[in-house]
Design a protein around this motif. Structure first.
Motif, PDB file in Angstrom:
ATOM      1  N   VAL A  49       0.839  -1.205   0.000  1.00 22.32           N
ATOM      2  CA  VAL A  49       0.000   0.000   0.000  1.00 22.32           C
ATOM      3  C   VAL A  49       0.870   1.249   0.000  1.00 22.32           C
ATOM      4  O   VAL A  49       0.622   2.207  -0.754  1.00 22.32           O
ATOM      5  CB  VAL A  49      -0.953  -0.005   1.215  1.00 22.32           C
ATOM      6  CG1 VAL A  49      -1.621   1.358   1.377  1.00 22.32           C
ATOM      7  CG2 VAL A  49      -2.014  -1.075   1.045  1.00 22.32           C
ATOM      8  N   GLY A  50       1.922   1.254   0.830  1.00 22.76           N
ATOM      9  CA  GLY A  50       2.815   2.405   0.866  1.00 22.76           C
ATOM     10  C   GLY A  50       3.486   2.640  -0.477  1.00 22.76           C
ATOM     11  O   GLY A  50       3.576   3.773  -0.959  1.00 22.76           O
ATOM     12  N   GLY A 105     -17.157  -6.705  -1.148  1.00 20.49           N
ATOM     13  CA  GLY A 105     -17.977  -5.656  -1.735  1.00 20.49           C
ATOM     14  C   GLY A 105     -17.418  -4.275  -1.458  1.00 20.49           C
ATOM     15  O   GLY A 105     -17.455  -3.391  -2.323  1.00 20.49           O
ATOM     16  N   THR A 106     -16.895  -4.070  -0.240  1.00 19.49           N
ATOM     17  CA  THR A 106     -16.284  -2.780   0.096  1.00 19.49           C
ATOM     18  C   THR A 106     -15.064  -2.514  -0.780  1.00 19.49           C
ATOM     19  O   THR A 106     -14.874  -1.398  -1.277  1.00 19.49           O
ATOM     20  CB  THR A 106     -15.874  -2.769   1.578  1.00 19.49           C
ATOM     21  OG1 THR A 106     -17.020  -3.047   2.384  1.00 19.49           O
ATOM     22  CG2 THR A 106     -15.301  -1.420   1.964  1.00 19.49           C
ATOM     23  N   ALA A 107     -14.232  -3.550  -0.960  1.00 20.05           N
ATOM     24  CA  ALA A 107     -13.043  -3.380  -1.801  1.00 20.05           C
ATOM     25  C   ALA A 107     -13.433  -3.066  -3.241  1.00 20.05           C
ATOM     26  O   ALA A 107     -12.855  -2.170  -3.876  1.00 20.05           O
ATOM     27  CB  ALA A 107     -12.199  -4.650  -1.753  1.00 20.05           C
ATOM     28  N   ALA A 108     -14.437  -3.792  -3.752  1.00 22.81           N
ATOM     29  CA  ALA A 108     -14.884  -3.532  -5.123  1.00 22.81           C
ATOM     30  C   ALA A 108     -15.463  -2.124  -5.245  1.00 22.81           C
ATOM     31  O   ALA A 108     -15.220  -1.416  -6.242  1.00 22.81           O
ATOM     32  CB  ALA A 108     -15.928  -4.575  -5.532  1.00 22.81           C
ATOM     33  N   PRO A 115      -4.628  -9.791  -4.235  1.00 23.17           N
ATOM     34  CA  PRO A 115      -5.124  -8.865  -5.269  1.00 23.17           C
ATOM     35  C   PRO A 115      -4.240  -7.643  -5.451  1.00 23.17           C
ATOM     36  O   PRO A 115      -3.965  -7.221  -6.585  1.00 23.17           O
ATOM     37  CB  PRO A 115      -6.521  -8.476  -4.755  1.00 23.17           C
ATOM     38  CG  PRO A 115      -6.915  -9.570  -3.829  1.00 23.17           C
ATOM     39  CD  PRO A 115      -5.656 -10.023  -3.181  1.00 23.17           C
ATOM     40  N   LEU A 116      -3.773  -7.074  -4.311  1.00 17.80           N
ATOM     41  CA  LEU A 116      -2.923  -5.882  -4.412  1.00 17.80           C
ATOM     42  C   LEU A 116      -1.580  -6.220  -5.047  1.00 17.80           C
ATOM     43  O   LEU A 116      -1.042  -5.431  -5.845  1.00 17.80           O
ATOM     44  CB  LEU A 116      -2.725  -5.281  -3.016  1.00 17.80           C
ATOM     45  CG  LEU A 116      -1.991  -3.951  -2.935  1.00 17.80           C
ATOM     46  CD1 LEU A 116      -2.689  -2.897  -3.785  1.00 17.80           C
ATOM     47  CD2 LEU A 116      -1.888  -3.486  -1.487  1.00 17.80           C
ATOM     48  N   LEU A 117      -1.041  -7.392  -4.719  1.00 19.26           N
ATOM     49  CA  LEU A 117       0.231  -7.815  -5.319  1.00 19.26           C
ATOM     50  C   LEU A 117       0.078  -8.023  -6.824  1.00 19.26           C
ATOM     51  O   LEU A 117       0.951  -7.620  -7.612  1.00 19.26           O
ATOM     52  CB  LEU A 117       0.709  -9.105  -4.651  1.00 19.26           C
ATOM     53  CG  LEU A 117       2.054  -9.665  -5.137  1.00 19.26           C
ATOM     54  CD1 LEU A 117       3.177  -8.656  -4.874  1.00 19.26           C
ATOM     55  CD2 LEU A 117       2.361 -10.995  -4.456  1.00 19.26           C
ATOM     56  N   ALA A 118      -1.037  -8.627  -7.244  1.00 13.49           N
ATOM     57  CA  ALA A 118      -1.253  -8.867  -8.678  1.00 13.49           C
ATOM     58  C   ALA A 118      -1.393  -7.550  -9.441  1.00 13.49           C
ATOM     59  O   ALA A 118      -0.804  -7.375 -10.523  1.00 13.49           O
ATOM     60  CB  ALA A 118      -2.502  -9.733  -8.866  1.00 13.49           C
ATOM     61  N   ILE A 119      -2.171  -6.619  -8.890  1.00 12.57           N
ATOM     62  CA  ILE A 119      -2.345  -5.321  -9.549  1.00 12.57           C
ATOM     63  C   ILE A 119      -1.017  -4.563  -9.620  1.00 12.57           C
ATOM     64  O   ILE A 119      -0.655  -3.984 -10.658  1.00 12.57           O
ATOM     65  CB  ILE A 119      -3.416  -4.495  -8.801  1.00 12.57           C
ATOM     66  CG1 ILE A 119      -4.793  -5.126  -8.998  1.00 12.57           C
ATOM     67  CG2 ILE A 119      -3.422  -3.047  -9.275  1.00 12.57           C
ATOM     68  CD1 ILE A 119      -5.880  -4.486  -8.177  1.00 12.57           C
ATOM     69  N   VAL A 133      -4.074   3.597  -6.533  1.00 10.72           N
ATOM     70  CA  VAL A 133      -4.580   4.266  -5.325  1.00 10.72           C
ATOM     71  C   VAL A 133      -5.892   3.622  -4.864  1.00 10.72           C
ATOM     72  O   VAL A 133      -6.101   3.393  -3.667  1.00 10.72           O
ATOM     73  CB  VAL A 133      -4.778   5.774  -5.599  1.00 10.72           C
ATOM     74  CG1 VAL A 133      -5.489   6.445  -4.432  1.00 10.72           C
ATOM     75  CG2 VAL A 133      -3.437   6.444  -5.850  1.00 10.72           C
ATOM     76  N   ALA A 134      -6.774   3.309  -5.820  1.00 12.84           N
ATOM     77  CA  ALA A 134      -8.042   2.680  -5.454  1.00 12.84           C
ATOM     78  C   ALA A 134      -7.818   1.290  -4.873  1.00 12.84           C
ATOM     79  O   ALA A 134      -8.473   0.890  -3.899  1.00 12.84           O
ATOM     80  CB  ALA A 134      -8.946   2.603  -6.687  1.00 12.84           C
ATOM     81  N   ALA A 135      -6.872   0.539  -5.450  1.00 15.82           N
ATOM     82  CA  ALA A 135      -6.582  -0.799  -4.929  1.00 15.82           C
ATOM     83  C   ALA A 135      -5.988  -0.728  -3.523  1.00 15.82           C
ATOM     84  O   ALA A 135      -6.286  -1.574  -2.666  1.00 15.82           O
ATOM     85  CB  ALA A 135      -5.624  -1.523  -5.867  1.00 15.82           C
ATOM     86  N   SER A 136      -5.156   0.272  -3.271  1.00 15.71           N
ATOM     87  CA  SER A 136      -4.596   0.430  -1.920  1.00 15.71           C
ATOM     88  C   SER A 136      -5.685   0.800  -0.922  1.00 15.71           C
ATOM     89  O   SER A 136      -5.684   0.319   0.218  1.00 15.71           O
ATOM     90  CB  SER A 136      -3.486   1.484  -1.926  1.00 15.71           C
ATOM     91  OG  SER A 136      -4.012   2.772  -2.182  1.00 15.71           O
ATOM     92  N   ALA A 137      -6.632   1.641  -1.356  1.00  6.47           N
ATOM     93  CA  ALA A 137      -7.756   1.979  -0.473  1.00  6.47           C
ATOM     94  C   ALA A 137      -8.623   0.749  -0.205  1.00  6.47           C
ATOM     95  O   ALA A 137      -9.129   0.563   0.907  1.00  6.47           O
ATOM     96  CB  ALA A 137      -8.600   3.091  -1.099  1.00  6.47           C
ATOM     97  N   ALA A 138      -8.785  -0.097  -1.221  1.00  6.77           N
ATOM     98  CA  ALA A 138      -9.567  -1.315  -1.026  1.00  6.77           C
ATOM     99  C   ALA A 138      -8.906  -2.242  -0.010  1.00  6.77           C
ATOM    100  O   ALA A 138      -9.585  -2.963   0.727  1.00  6.77           O
ATOM    101  CB  ALA A 138      -9.732  -2.031  -2.367  1.00  6.77           C
TER     102      ALA A 138
END
Length: 331
Positions: A68-69, A116-119, A194-198, A245-250
């Motif tokens: 995330v950082g 759902g929150t992450a999406a 998911p964050l690692l893949a993105i 940024v959106a993926a980190s927020a998710a």
């Protein structure tokens, strides 16, 4: 291609500091472990209990913090470079607020769970990014116009967030407020993968366009003259940064001010021109892991979300940045 020695050394030191911070995060807690024990356990030399604590409980939290950082740091570097403005950070010009509104809509209106929150956060961030870009478009997108439109949209989205909370029942409102503080507590492998893949797809793509981004900082006309397809490159990089940024927020909620401060600190330490993308990513990882350690160990038995620490420290940094930019006559 010329390699700047100081920038390369700073990048190596920041990467080492980020990994060390991750090891310290893993070793901290009710069952403290030394860095040597953590490394031994990660390489298969620990006991069964140590392997459970490290691999199932603490390693996901450290990885989410690092990812995330890094995502916020490189996302902030892209936006500050595209807008050619140190205030052009995703959480200042509305993209973070868009992700927040999307997540709150998923919680309050659809009573969604973690997935759902992450999406909702990802969809909200992308829709906001597209909306701000279209509103700022006038025969191209100028940096200052994008910042001004983004600040206005951010104010409206903040109002929408507050409205959604007032409409929520007590359970959903509690979940929403907890999510909005931004925290690494409770991170698990379901947030890591998911964050690692993105990141594995988008970060190399952004780094590959670093040279074009550096030329775009000289101005659109100069970049056109050097053969850079400015608008196409700008849209691609902004889309990648918004998604990061959106993926980190998710994954961790809206962690504020890391994307604002990490690129500026990286640029000051490396003393290198250009967006300093890799150094900004490493600096963002260091800042968030350090904030998480401070939030969990600096207040006795009280543990705070990492987002609270970044908000306090980042607010002071923003104040200092505004004063210095005003004295320099840039705002």
């Amino acid at each position: 291609m010329r390699v700047e020695i100081r920038a390369a050394l700073v990048l190596l030191l920041l990467a080492a500091a980020a990994l060390l911070a991750g090891v310290i995060v893993i070793g901290s807690g009710d069952y403290p472990m030394s860095p040597a024990t953590v490394l031994s356990t990660l390489t298969g030399g620990g006991t069964t209990a140590q392997e459970f604590i490290v691999q199932d409980l603490r390693l996901p939290r450290a990885l989410v913090g690092l990812l995330v950082g890094a995502a916020l740091g490189i996302g902030g570097a892209v936006f500050q470079s595209v807008t050619r403005n140190p205030l052009g950070s995703p959480d200042v010009i509305g993209f973070g607020q868009g992700a927040t509104v999307g997540a709150l809509a998923a919680i309050v209106l659809f009573h969604g769970g973690a997935a759902g929150t992450a999406a909702g956060a990802v969809v909200g961030g992308l829709v906001t990014g597209a909306g701000i870009y279209l509103l700022a478009w006038r025969r191209g997108v100028h940096g200052y116009r994008l910042v001004l439109v983004g600040i206005g949209v951010a104010a409206m989205l903040t109002a929408v967030s507050q409205y959604l909370i007032t409409k929520a029942d007590i359970v959903d409102a509690t979940r929403a407020v907890l999510w909005m503080t931004g925290t690494l507590d409770g991170s698990d492998w379901g947030q890591v993968w998911p964050l690692l893949a993105i990141s594995a797809v988008l970060v190399p793509l952004i780094l590959g366009h670093g040279r074009r981004l550096r030329m775009m900082e000289m101005g659109d006309d100069a970049a056109y003259a050097l053969g850079v397809p400015v608008q196409r490159t700008r849209i691609l990089l902004m889309a990648c940064a918004v998604l990061l940024v959106a993926a980190s927020a998710a994954a961790a909620g809206p962690i504020t001010f890391v994307s604002l401060s990490a690129p500026q600190l990286a640029r000051r330490i490396t003393r290198a021109p250009g967006p300093n993308l890799a150094a900004s990513a490493a600096m963002g990882a260091v800042l968030l892991c350090a904030a998480d350690l401070l939030a969990t160990h600096a207040f006795g038995s009280t543990q705070l979300p990492a987002g609270v620490v970044t908000a306090v420290v980042g607010g002071l940094y923003l104040l200092w940045l505004l004063i210095t930019e005003r004295k320099a006559g840039r705002i």
